[in-house]
Motif scaffolding. Sequence first.
Motif, PDB file in Angstrom:
ATOM      1  N   TYR A 193       0.873  -1.170   0.000  1.00 51.37           N
ATOM      2  CA  TYR A 193       0.000   0.000   0.000  1.00 51.37           C
ATOM      3  C   TYR A 193       0.909   1.219   0.000  1.00 51.37           C
ATOM      4  O   TYR A 193       1.398   1.638   1.037  1.00 51.37           O
ATOM      5  CB  TYR A 193      -0.907  -0.006   1.231  1.00 51.37           C
ATOM      6  N   ARG A 194       1.177   1.763  -1.160  1.00 49.65           N
ATOM      7  CA  ARG A 194       2.149   2.862  -1.271  1.00 49.65           C
ATOM      8  C   ARG A 194       1.487   4.239  -1.355  1.00 49.65           C
ATOM      9  O   ARG A 194       2.175   5.230  -1.507  1.00 49.65           O
ATOM     10  CB  ARG A 194       3.037   2.671  -2.517  1.00 49.65           C
ATOM     11  N   THR A 195       0.166   4.289  -1.302  1.00 46.92           N
ATOM     12  CA  THR A 195      -0.463   5.614  -1.301  1.00 46.92           C
ATOM     13  C   THR A 195      -1.246   5.803  -0.012  1.00 46.92           C
ATOM     14  O   THR A 195      -1.716   4.841   0.589  1.00 46.92           O
ATOM     15  CB  THR A 195      -1.439   5.803  -2.491  1.00 46.92           C
ATOM     16  N   ALA A 196      -1.358   7.068   0.383  1.00 49.19           N
ATOM     17  CA  ALA A 196      -2.110   7.382   1.597  1.00 49.19           C
ATOM     18  C   ALA A 196      -3.566   6.982   1.418  1.00 49.19           C
ATOM     19  O   ALA A 196      -4.202   6.477   2.342  1.00 49.19           O
ATOM     20  CB  ALA A 196      -2.001   8.869   1.895  1.00 49.19           C
ATOM     21  N   GLU A 197      -4.075   7.181   0.198  1.00 46.53           N
ATOM     22  CA  GLU A 197      -5.474   6.855  -0.070  1.00 46.53           C
ATOM     23  C   GLU A 197      -5.752   5.381   0.250  1.00 46.53           C
ATOM     24  O   GLU A 197      -6.735   5.041   0.896  1.00 46.53           O
ATOM     25  CB  GLU A 197      -5.769   7.151  -1.543  1.00 46.53           C
ATOM     26  N   ARG A 199      -4.027   3.386   2.188  1.00 46.33           N
ATOM     27  CA  ARG A 199      -3.879   3.107   3.625  1.00 46.33           C
ATOM     28  C   ARG A 199      -5.077   3.612   4.420  1.00 46.33           C
ATOM     29  O   ARG A 199      -5.476   3.004   5.408  1.00 46.33           O
ATOM     30  CB  ARG A 199      -2.588   3.730   4.154  1.00 46.33           C
ATOM     31  N   LEU A 200      -5.615   4.747   3.985  1.00 50.32           N
ATOM     32  CA  LEU A 200      -6.792   5.272   4.683  1.00 50.32           C
ATOM     33  C   LEU A 200      -7.997   4.363   4.455  1.00 50.32           C
ATOM     34  O   LEU A 200      -8.774   4.098   5.369  1.00 50.32           O
ATOM     35  CB  LEU A 200      -7.097   6.701   4.214  1.00 50.32           C
ATOM     36  N   ARG A 201      -8.120   3.863   3.228  1.00 55.44           N
ATOM     37  CA  ARG A 201      -9.233   2.964   2.940  1.00 55.44           C
ATOM     38  C   ARG A 201      -9.072   1.667   3.746  1.00 55.44           C
ATOM     39  O   ARG A 201     -10.032   1.126   4.285  1.00 55.44           O
ATOM     40  CB  ARG A 201      -9.274   2.667   1.436  1.00 55.44           C
ATOM     41  N   LYS A 203      -7.670   1.387   6.578  1.00 49.61           N
ATOM     42  CA  LYS A 203      -8.022   1.697   7.963  1.00 49.61           C
ATOM     43  C   LYS A 203      -9.551   1.726   8.144  1.00 49.61           C
ATOM     44  O   LYS A 203     -10.069   1.222   9.138  1.00 49.61           O
ATOM     45  CB  LYS A 203      -7.420   3.069   8.301  1.00 49.61           C
ATOM     46  N   ASP A 204     -10.242   2.302   7.149  1.00 46.74           N
ATOM     47  CA  ASP A 204     -11.714   2.308   7.195  1.00 46.74           C
ATOM     48  C   ASP A 204     -12.255   0.882   7.234  1.00 46.74           C
ATOM     49  O   ASP A 204     -13.147   0.563   8.018  1.00 46.74           O
ATOM     50  CB  ASP A 204     -12.291   2.982   5.938  1.00 46.74           C
ATOM     51  N   GLU A 207     -11.876  -0.831  10.574  1.00 49.84           N
ATOM     52  CA  GLU A 207     -12.876  -0.427  11.566  1.00 49.84           C
ATOM     53  C   GLU A 207     -14.229  -1.061  11.271  1.00 49.84           C
ATOM     54  O   GLU A 207     -14.892  -1.584  12.154  1.00 49.84           O
ATOM     55  CB  GLU A 207     -13.019   1.102  11.574  1.00 49.84           C
TER      56      GLU A 207
END
Lengths: 298, 555
Positions: A193-197, A199-201, A203-204, A207
């Motif tokens: 996972y090399r993009t913040a997008e 990694r944020l997904r 993380k979502d 949860e």
Amino acid sequence: MHTVVLTKGVPDFREGQVSFDEDGHLERGKTPTVMNPNDKHALRAALQTKVRHGGSVSLMSMGPPGYAEVLQEGMADVYADDLYLLSDREMGAADTWATAMTLATGLENLDEEPDVVFAGFKTADGETGHTGPQTEWCMDWPLVTHVIALDIDEEERTLRAKRLVEGDVKEIETVEAPLPCFVVADPDFEPTYRTAEHRLRYKDLREETQARAEEFGEYLDDETEKEPTDWDHFEMWNHEALNLDPDYIGLDGSPTIVAGVDPIPKAPSEREATMIDPSDEAGMESVFEEVKPYAGGD
Amino acid sequence: MTDDYEHYEAVVVGAGPGGAAAAATLANNGVETLVLERGVEAGSKNVSGGLIYAEQSAPYTIDGLFPNFREEATERPADEYYLHNVAGNKVKTVDMTDLHHTDTEWCDSVLRRRMDGWLEDRVHEMTRETGGGLLTEVRVNGLLREGGEIVGVTCDELDPIKADVIVAADGVNSELARDAGLMDWDEPDEWFQGVKAIVDMPEGAIEERFDIREDEGEAHLFSGDLFEGVRGGGLLYTNEDTLSIGTVFHLDSLVAEQAEPHELLDALLTHPLLAQWLGDDYEEIEYGAKLVPDSKKVAHPSPHEGRLMLVGDAAGQMQAQGPIIKGMNHAVTAGALAAEAFAQAQARGDESTAGELYEQKLRTEGVMDKLRPPQYELASVVGENERVTELGERVVNSPLGRAGLKVAEKTGVLERGFNSPFVMSIMPDTKLPYVTIPTALGEALGDRVTDENTIQPPDLADRIGDLTYDVGDPHIELVDNSFAASGDAVSACPVSATDFGGGCYRDEKVKTNGSEEHLVSLDTQPCVECGTCAIVADTDWDHPAGGKGVEFKQG
């Protein structure tokens, strides 16, 4: 992208969990059942697909109703969306062939055809590595095994994978296959996972699915509920639901004959040792003489 | 190719109080904000003395930005504030509660893992709504430039990210501030080093031994002759069920005296004065250390460059003037002001003015004057003059000086002086106020402490052994391994010591061809990432990759 991961419940072979009797036979009743460790690599590959391309990840297994807890573990650990359990007395004692028949039928029975089906590399109990490829054979899809990295082109409907060439871990080849495709994830599979997008997904999703897994856990613990199929994200199918002939599944559908089981002998616990005091010069000299033949580096 | 890079309106680097305040304010202004934190959780890389203030005069406070902060993220209020002047086992205690309450709305003790971890959840929630969010275990390692202009950040774990504004709240060892050339790590006299022990207390012991209720707390400071003449002092703060006990010293003084930080901490821990609070059973649960910028000298008056703005420790915004120790509150204010400046500049359609606007706000909101008191700049010329210091030392130690101290006490001048923010702000950085005067006060006016302190603090090997590390690749490189260039690190590094082989730095005598060389060797495994060696030794100093290195559980 709709992906399905095939998984199996296996005895928890970790130290402190597993229990053997005096003859070295596994005591199933005393050993907890967990998700086959290698299947987590398959789930990670599926999750990477979901994070990058959206869609859903389903987890499917064949086994007794208690396997629902294995599926719940998969949901909590690796964030699966929907869980399917193929469970029926008629399916019991199946070999890899009968299991593959059953799983392939389960996959065909899904509302939405999967784009990719993932399997882990070998189960911790059977160690055959057959079930995945045999399931693929039933479905007549392309098969890519020993996958360590994965990329999907949605528009072209193709999958590009890096795979270890069997027998040589240093040799890696890149292969392309059309979708739908069957993938066996190698234990060396590393999601990236090399993009913040992404990694944020990720993380979502964590949860979201952890909350769902907790809900499922509570549901499984609630003994007043009799119908496990009441829960939205969990389906349990028997042979009738899958329209399977009992003669072709379970023990009756298994051509494999297990002639006997030999326990692996325990390693000897005694070894010969000679103690030498470091101040004993002659003794130390003999150690040198003893080791000398091996000092050539051969 | 850079067109392919991800873009966020704002990238905030670091999820401490400064980064959290910036991110929350950006999110409140509807700015798409991505927060990147290198720890496994916010707070896992942080150590602080442990008091956070909300100032009446500040435009932003942490509980203003994060409702329920005090109820859920802090330990105890610091209601009372004492300075203990120590000479041997004689102690003259001065009540500084008035000074402590000057301009203070509230002040609580905190443990950073708990506090920052709590902030992390809120910040993620707030920023996620803007289309961004907070990611941990990502180390931002530098600035992305295009045609010489700063346009984003580069990371160990992610592809480069472009942004319209970059808020560097990446702490005292900010890699971005260094990359931008705004801060350097050259002069030991511009820094303090703090070490701290978190001490577990039995249930009810804090209430009983400090004679306070469950919702009350105290702060104690220590100075005088218990630190081998090193300029600085000690602190003790009450937490919910632990104590934060630490020491903070001027780094140049620590180096000059070749003192071992952990031994100075032990000198405080084992002083008879602390026996009343520590009891017989001492259980230390964490040893930590950090560098503290001396804002009087390093607070950057213009902490921005292009799209980059520095806040908090990264900008040297740490006010340590004698017994006034305020850092986190200034980081919060600066973070929020930087965010506000960007939001206003963006609304005006000229984002390039954000940095200037931030600088202006720091001045008009009074932050800069607190960090760099104009009166200090004037007074230090006299106060830090060698001859003046010498004269002062002689006066204080003369019979006349001693008599003067007694008169000062009787007439209340002493208490008033200690409680004057003005007097504290002009305190010179010399031994006179840190060592000589407190020692003289203890000797002349102090009461003898008769308690016996029986505790045995753990040795350095145990302290290191109790810390949690996920060891990655070595992140510090010794550029010059001669003892002359880098030998100071052996004693000044808080996890190294002369004659101790298990730490980061060791001195070695290497014999080659008949000649002997005095060298330093480095093993970064036990590193607590304080940054001391970046200043006192010749190193290439970087942080470990995201999620790697030391992980503080208390902080």
